[in-house]
Enzyme design. Sequence first.
Site, PDB file in Angstrom:
ATOM      1  CD  GLU A   1      -2.502   0.940   2.447  1.00 36.52           C
ATOM      2  OE1 GLU A   1      -2.909   2.006   3.284  1.00 36.52           O
ATOM      3  OE2 GLU A   1      -2.261   0.199   3.963  1.00 36.52           O
TER       4      GLU A   1
ATOM      5  CE  LYS B   1      -7.632   1.515   3.254  1.00 36.68           C
ATOM      6  NZ  LYS B   1      -6.241   1.716   3.962  1.00 36.68           N
TER       7      LYS B   1
ATOM      8  CE1 TYR C   1      -8.047   0.666  13.504  1.00 32.94           C
ATOM      9  CE2 TYR C   1      -9.602   0.774  11.950  1.00 32.94           C
ATOM     10  CZ  TYR C   1      -8.578   0.199  12.499  1.00 32.94           C
ATOM     11  OH  TYR C   1      -8.657  -0.690  11.968  1.00 32.94           O
TER      12      TYR C   1
ATOM     13  CB  CYS D   1      -4.025  -1.601   4.134  1.00 35.11           C
ATOM     14  SG  CYS D   1      -3.610  -2.299   5.705  1.00 35.11           S
TER      15      CYS D   1
ATOM     16  CB  SER E   1      -0.385  -3.918   8.375  1.00 38.46           C
ATOM     17  OG  SER E   1      -0.968  -4.550  10.168  1.00 38.46           O
TER      18      SER E   1
ATOM     19  CG  ASN F   1      12.889  16.009  38.770  1.00 41.89           C
ATOM     20  OD1 ASN F   1      13.211  15.536  38.971  1.00 41.89           O
ATOM     21  ND2 ASN F   1      11.743  17.013  38.679  1.00 41.89           N
TER      22      ASN F   1
END
Length: 544
Positions: free
Chosen positions: A46, A113, A119, A150, A178, A374
């Site tokens: 892809e 696609k 998400y 995909c 992916s 710190n």
Amino acid sequence: MKKDRLRIALAQVNTTVGDIDRNTGKIIESIDRAKNRGADIVVFPELALSGYPPEDLLLKKNFLKKNRDSLNKIRNASRSIFVIVGFPDLAKGEVSNAAALIYDRKLLDIYRKMILPNYGVFDERRYFYPGESIPVAPFGKGIKMSVSICEDIWHPLGPHRIAVLCGGANLIINLSSSPYHAGKIKERQRILKDCAIKNKAFVCYCNSIGGQDELVFDGGSLIYGPKGHLIARARQFEEGLLIADLDFKSPRNIAGKIEKLLDPTEEIYSALVLGLKDYTHKNDFKKVVLGLSGGIDSALTAVIACDALGKKNVVAVSMPSRFSSFATKRDARILARNLEIELIDLPIDNIHKAHLSTLKRAFKGKRPGVAEENLQARIRGNILMALSNKFGWLVVTTGNKSEISVGYCTLYGDMAGGFAVLKDVPKTTVYTLARYISKKYSSNTIPLSIIKRAPTAELRARQKDQDTLPPYKTLDSILDAYIEGDSSREDIVRMGFNRALVNQVISMVDKNEYKRRQAPPGVKITPKAFGRDRRMPIVNRWQG
């Protein structure tokens, strides 16, 4: 191509976002290799041409034009072979996540696609319009091919199903980029196997590999037969050309090369190595620099850096203060010697005293505490960034996900840097990876004393992490439920955890969102990483 047979090549390539010329060169090189192996068809991942994900580059018209111009170069390289390559397509004012179907120098069709994920790390509806047509291409006698991209194949009633029912497709090809998280390949295998069985078709899944900012793509391209049997599987985290001969008359009689899956710990380690390697090289850094404290996080980070970049390209800096123990200073030296990396020794005690002297009047009447502690972390961050400025080294931070989750880290101190290798690695997994390294290399690569020592920031005398935090096994379980599982505090209490402890941990997570928003990117290895995955508002009064 013989009657009812097809030799397919899945080109698992590592491309770079925006480097269209180099990506084009890689694609053409893989086309030539596929031809030499006698392939009838070669498939690319892809958006292989542009790199994935191109994000707001897709808003630039000259970027889209460059992609289309480069597609013509690929078309000219396609003599006597069918090529399917992913690219961003601009047509009639709309941008699509597309796949070009090319044969013998002709652009036959473009699939766009249809199911756009929006998400987790995905934001495709911001950029793309969904496609509307589902081409089914005849490919020799008895072979009908459909193409999807995909997310399309993750839905049982996606476009591939329509291509099977309405067009008689018996070869489903999926182009994918992916993103990795631990165990993702097993999830993909289940989806693809079910797809092959349900549709009684060959399923060929071409996945990309490589690191892009926080994301790592792990390859592991797959081919399944119509009965759901695994025909071929490519290596994880490596480029390669997966070749298989598909027999549409006797699909059970064929077999391809099935590479062994990595075990879960090796898989995570490989993702971290590839993520750091590609982030460094693709951003044109030659070397990395990190603080080496003698603790387990910096030790693991140093080993990963050596595997990713080579020992000559890793520089460690020891920056002890008066609170640094003899043991941690010794272990930092031993580790550097074991890894054969350069170790620069820059004690910070005098600098720390100068800071305290400067702040003495401003701090008058206040008891020493976290602010003074710190300062040491910020001095160390300052030194590392100075070395980065002077020599052009990338500063690699060493904090883990558990610490970053609850804010047990210093803004502009140990969080200062360009890349956070362990950003998505819980502390318990840090220990698992350290033990894996001991088995993979030798028991003394990471000194056993580092693995056994109670974790400590060494910012004050006799300090231990558990002075402030619960045991990491407990902490990581609560964090997993709250961050990755989106569980409420009541849900977590019902899991058996003490209510006061749950409230404490959740409060720490929520109050430190402003720190995480300023942290460098790091490799995603869990289903929900900070940054692209988890997007919480900084100003937020919700308590759930």
